[in-house]
Design a protein around this motif. Structure first.
Motif, PDB file in Angstrom:
ATOM      1  N   ASN A  24      24.623   1.522  -3.996  1.00 34.63           N
ATOM      2  CA  ASN A  24      24.629   1.690  -2.553  1.00 34.63           C
ATOM      3  C   ASN A  24      23.478   2.636  -2.202  1.00 34.63           C
ATOM      4  O   ASN A  24      23.514   3.819  -2.524  1.00 34.63           O
ATOM      5  CB  ASN A  24      25.976   2.256  -2.095  1.00 34.63           C
ATOM      6  N   PHE A  25      22.450   2.107  -1.551  1.00 32.86           N
ATOM      7  CA  PHE A  25      21.259   2.880  -1.209  1.00 32.86           C
ATOM      8  C   PHE A  25      21.270   3.213   0.272  1.00 32.86           C
ATOM      9  O   PHE A  25      21.103   2.345   1.119  1.00 32.86           O
ATOM     10  CB  PHE A  25      20.004   2.089  -1.582  1.00 32.86           C
ATOM     11  N   VAL A  26      21.506   4.486   0.568  1.00 37.84           N
ATOM     12  CA  VAL A  26      21.568   4.935   1.957  1.00 37.84           C
ATOM     13  C   VAL A  26      20.689   6.180   2.099  1.00 37.84           C
ATOM     14  O   VAL A  26      21.157   7.311   1.951  1.00 37.84           O
ATOM     15  CB  VAL A  26      23.020   5.253   2.375  1.00 37.84           C
ATOM     16  N   PRO A  27      19.385   5.983   2.380  1.00 38.47           N
ATOM     17  CA  PRO A  27      18.518   7.154   2.536  1.00 38.47           C
ATOM     18  C   PRO A  27      18.859   7.925   3.800  1.00 38.47           C
ATOM     19  O   PRO A  27      19.209   7.330   4.824  1.00 38.47           O
ATOM     20  CB  PRO A  27      17.119   6.549   2.610  1.00 38.47           C
ATOM     21  N   SER A  46       5.893  -1.800   7.006  1.00 37.13           N
ATOM     22  CA  SER A  46       6.194  -1.371   5.642  1.00 37.13           C
ATOM     23  C   SER A  46       6.013  -2.526   4.668  1.00 37.13           C
ATOM     24  O   SER A  46       6.099  -3.692   5.054  1.00 37.13           O
ATOM     25  CB  SER A  46       7.621  -0.827   5.557  1.00 37.13           C
ATOM     26  N   LYS A  47       5.743  -2.161   3.410  1.00 38.28           N
ATOM     27  CA  LYS A  47       5.598  -3.139   2.333  1.00 38.28           C
ATOM     28  C   LYS A  47       6.253  -2.571   1.088  1.00 38.28           C
ATOM     29  O   LYS A  47       6.209  -1.367   0.853  1.00 38.28           O
ATOM     30  CB  LYS A  47       4.122  -3.374   2.005  1.00 38.28           C
ATOM     31  N   ASP A  48       6.829  -3.442   0.314  1.00 36.54           N
ATOM     32  CA  ASP A  48       7.371  -3.079  -0.989  1.00 36.54           C
ATOM     33  C   ASP A  48       6.485  -3.766  -2.023  1.00 36.54           C
ATOM     34  O   ASP A  48       6.559  -4.974  -2.190  1.00 36.54           O
ATOM     35  CB  ASP A  48       8.824  -3.556  -1.103  1.00 36.54           C
ATOM     36  N   ARG A  75      13.050  -1.744   1.178  1.00 40.01           N
ATOM     37  CA  ARG A  75      11.967  -1.588   2.157  1.00 40.01           C
ATOM     38  C   ARG A  75      12.507  -1.309   3.556  1.00 40.01           C
ATOM     39  O   ARG A  75      12.062  -0.390   4.240  1.00 40.01           O
ATOM     40  CB  ARG A  75      11.099  -2.858   2.186  1.00 40.01           C
ATOM     41  N   ILE A  76      13.489  -2.078   3.972  1.00 40.26           N
ATOM     42  CA  ILE A  76      14.051  -1.914   5.314  1.00 40.26           C
ATOM     43  C   ILE A  76      14.766  -0.569   5.451  1.00 40.26           C
ATOM     44  O   ILE A  76      14.634   0.116   6.463  1.00 40.26           O
ATOM     45  CB  ILE A  76      14.990  -3.094   5.656  1.00 40.26           C
ATOM     46  N   ALA A  77      15.514  -0.166   4.424  1.00 35.92           N
ATOM     47  CA  ALA A  77      16.225   1.113   4.476  1.00 35.92           C
ATOM     48  C   ALA A  77      15.253   2.290   4.575  1.00 35.92           C
ATOM     49  O   ALA A  77      15.469   3.214   5.363  1.00 35.92           O
ATOM     50  CB  ALA A  77      17.122   1.265   3.245  1.00 35.92           C
ATOM     51  N   VAL A  78      14.164   2.247   3.809  1.00 37.54           N
ATOM     52  CA  VAL A  78      13.168   3.325   3.870  1.00 37.54           C
ATOM     53  C   VAL A  78      12.456   3.305   5.223  1.00 37.54           C
ATOM     54  O   VAL A  78      12.271   4.350   5.845  1.00 37.54           O
ATOM     55  CB  VAL A  78      12.154   3.208   2.704  1.00 37.54           C
ATOM     56  N   GLU A  79      12.091   2.118   5.694  1.00 37.31           N
ATOM     57  CA  GLU A  79      11.412   2.020   6.995  1.00 37.31           C
ATOM     58  C   GLU A  79      12.288   2.580   8.116  1.00 37.31           C
ATOM     59  O   GLU A  79      11.809   3.327   8.973  1.00 37.31           O
ATOM     60  CB  GLU A  79      11.047   0.566   7.303  1.00 37.31           C
ATOM     61  N   ASN A  80      13.572   2.261   8.118  1.00 36.69           N
ATOM     62  CA  ASN A  80      14.475   2.772   9.150  1.00 36.69           C
ATOM     63  C   ASN A  80      14.614   4.285   9.082  1.00 36.69           C
ATOM     64  O   ASN A  80      14.659   4.961  10.117  1.00 36.69           O
ATOM     65  CB  ASN A  80      15.845   2.103   9.046  1.00 36.69           C
ATOM     66  N   THR A  94       6.614   1.750  18.722  1.00 36.42           N
ATOM     67  CA  THR A  94       6.511   0.593  19.611  1.00 36.42           C
ATOM     68  C   THR A  94       6.099  -0.644  18.817  1.00 36.42           C
ATOM     69  O   THR A  94       5.731  -0.547  17.651  1.00 36.42           O
ATOM     70  CB  THR A  94       5.477   0.846  20.726  1.00 36.42           C
ATOM     71  N   VAL A  95       6.132  -1.789  19.489  1.00 33.06           N
ATOM     72  CA  VAL A  95       5.829  -3.048  18.820  1.00 33.06           C
ATOM     73  C   VAL A  95       4.326  -3.260  18.667  1.00 33.06           C
ATOM     74  O   VAL A  95       3.846  -3.655  17.623  1.00 33.06           O
ATOM     75  CB  VAL A  95       6.461  -4.238  19.581  1.00 33.06           C
ATOM     76  N   ASN A  96       3.559  -2.990  19.715  1.00 25.99           N
ATOM     77  CA  ASN A  96       2.117  -3.229  19.625  1.00 25.99           C
ATOM     78  C   ASN A  96       1.345  -2.030  20.161  1.00 25.99           C
ATOM     79  O   ASN A  96       1.129  -1.900  21.347  1.00 25.99           O
ATOM     80  CB  ASN A  96       1.721  -4.510  20.350  1.00 25.99           C
ATOM     81  N   SER A  97       0.937  -1.186  19.250  1.00 31.56           N
ATOM     82  CA  SER A  97       0.155  -0.005  19.580  1.00 31.56           C
ATOM     83  C   SER A  97      -1.162  -0.081  18.830  1.00 31.56           C
ATOM     84  O   SER A  97      -1.259  -0.718  17.775  1.00 31.56           O
ATOM     85  CB  SER A  97       0.919   1.259  19.159  1.00 31.56           C
ATOM     86  N   LYS A  98      -2.181   0.570  19.355  1.00 28.24           N
ATOM     87  CA  LYS A  98      -3.452   0.616  18.625  1.00 28.24           C
ATOM     88  C   LYS A  98      -3.379   1.610  17.470  1.00 28.24           C
ATOM     89  O   LYS A  98      -4.238   1.631  16.607  1.00 28.24           O
ATOM     90  CB  LYS A  98      -4.596   0.955  19.578  1.00 28.24           C
ATOM     91  N   ASN A  99      -2.335   2.426  17.454  1.00 26.01           N
ATOM     92  CA  ASN A  99      -2.083   3.357  16.356  1.00 26.01           C
ATOM     93  C   ASN A  99      -1.033   2.747  15.429  1.00 26.01           C
ATOM     94  O   ASN A  99      -0.121   2.073  15.887  1.00 26.01           O
ATOM     95  CB  ASN A  99      -1.562   4.697  16.896  1.00 26.01           C
ATOM     96  N   SER A 100      -1.165   3.006  14.135  1.00 28.59           N
ATOM     97  CA  SER A 100      -0.190   2.422  13.212  1.00 28.59           C
ATOM     98  C   SER A 100       0.119   3.368  12.062  1.00 28.59           C
ATOM     99  O   SER A 100      -0.706   4.193  11.673  1.00 28.59           O
ATOM    100  CB  SER A 100      -0.711   1.095  12.660  1.00 28.59           C
ATOM    101  N   VAL A 101       1.328   3.199  11.542  1.00 27.79           N
ATOM    102  CA  VAL A 101       1.743   3.872  10.312  1.00 27.79           C
ATOM    103  C   VAL A 101       2.275   2.779   9.398  1.00 27.79           C
ATOM    104  O   VAL A 101       3.140   1.996   9.797  1.00 27.79           O
ATOM    105  CB  VAL A 101       2.830   4.945  10.566  1.00 27.79           C
ATOM    106  N   ASN A 102       1.732   2.730   8.182  1.00 29.43           N
ATOM    107  CA  ASN A 102       2.196   1.761   7.200  1.00 29.43           C
ATOM    108  C   ASN A 102       2.827   2.506   6.026  1.00 29.43           C
ATOM    109  O   ASN A 102       2.227   3.430   5.479  1.00 29.43           O
ATOM    110  CB  ASN A 102       1.049   0.877   6.697  1.00 29.43           C
ATOM    111  N   ILE A 103       4.034   2.109   5.677  1.00 30.34           N
ATOM    112  CA  ILE A 103       4.758   2.686   4.552  1.00 30.34           C
ATOM    113  C   ILE A 103       4.671   1.682   3.405  1.00 30.34           C
ATOM    114  O   ILE A 103       5.019   0.517   3.578  1.00 30.34           O
ATOM    115  CB  ILE A 103       6.251   2.895   4.900  1.00 30.34           C
ATOM    116  N   GLU A 104       4.226   2.146   2.244  1.00 31.97           N
ATOM    117  CA  GLU A 104       4.123   1.256   1.085  1.00 31.97           C
ATOM    118  C   GLU A 104       4.925   1.862  -0.070  1.00 31.97           C
ATOM    119  O   GLU A 104       4.607   2.943  -0.553  1.00 31.97           O
ATOM    120  CB  GLU A 104       2.654   1.107   0.694  1.00 31.97           C
TER     121      GLU A 104
END
Length: 190
Positions: A24-27, A46-48, A75-80, A94-104
């Motif tokens: 059970n993975f609950v970050p 995010s990407k795994d 991936r989804i649990a970490v992103e949330n 937001t859904v479409n911003s010129k700024n972005s954060v990517n989690i890998e």
């Protein structure tokens, strides 16, 4: 003969579909009570990129290594959790911003060696964060490790505790990283 083959096939398929143990993975996100940013927004992705999707390898010493998966999508649990952390700091996701954060997610694994008498666990989690705006890019890598030895064999709950603790420590390090927070605060407006 056909009935015997059919019965054997059904028995084989049933044996293959028996559920394996899962963790059970609950970050737990590290939330802030005071907001550090206002009117700063970004799009979160995010990407795994792990080569395998299991989160634990259990070696009982009998020439058999058993992979163990998480019940939740890692991936989804970490992103949330990351989303909750940044929102508690005052950032808008937001859904479409010129700024972005990517989690890998580059690594997320607990290796367990155990016998009836003792167990040894080694955990490593590596998450790379890329914050990008029209004004530049910042890439940071957050790593968490843990080593644990104990008497008796390791239970699924023991592995679960170690894995969740290491991920939570990485999330805490990410939430408290002043360079990342400052970069986003200064560049993620508009």
């Amino acid at each position: 003969m056909k009935k015997l083959v059919l019965a054997a096939s059904i028995a084989l398929l049933t044996a293959c579909s028996t559920p394996q143990q899962q963790i059970n993975f609950v970050p737990k996100p590290t939330t802030n009570t005071s907001q550090v940013a206002q009117n700063a927004s970004f799009t979160l992705t995010s990407k795994d990129v792990r080569s395998a999707q299991y989160i634990a390898l259990i070696d009982s010493g009998r020439n058999q290594i058993e992979p163990v998966h998480a019940r939740q999508n890692v991936r989804i649990a970490v992103e949330n959790a990351v989303k909750d952390q940044f929102q508690s700091q005052g950032f808008n996701v937001t859904v479409n911003s010129k700024n972005s954060v990517n989690i890998e997610i580059e690594n997320a694994l607990v290796k367990v060696k155990h016998s009836i008498l003792d167990n040894e666990m080694t955990a490593k989690v590596v998450i790379e964060v890329t914050a990008e705006s029209p004004k530049g890019r910042l890439v940071k890598t957050f790593t968490g490790t843990a080593n644990r030895t104990a008497a008796l064999s390791a239970s699924v709950q023991d592995v679960q505790m170690v894995f969740n603790d290491v991920v939570n420590n990485v999330l805490k390090e990410m939430a408290n990283d002043t360079e990342l927070r400052q970069y986003m605060k200064e560049r993620f407006h508009g």
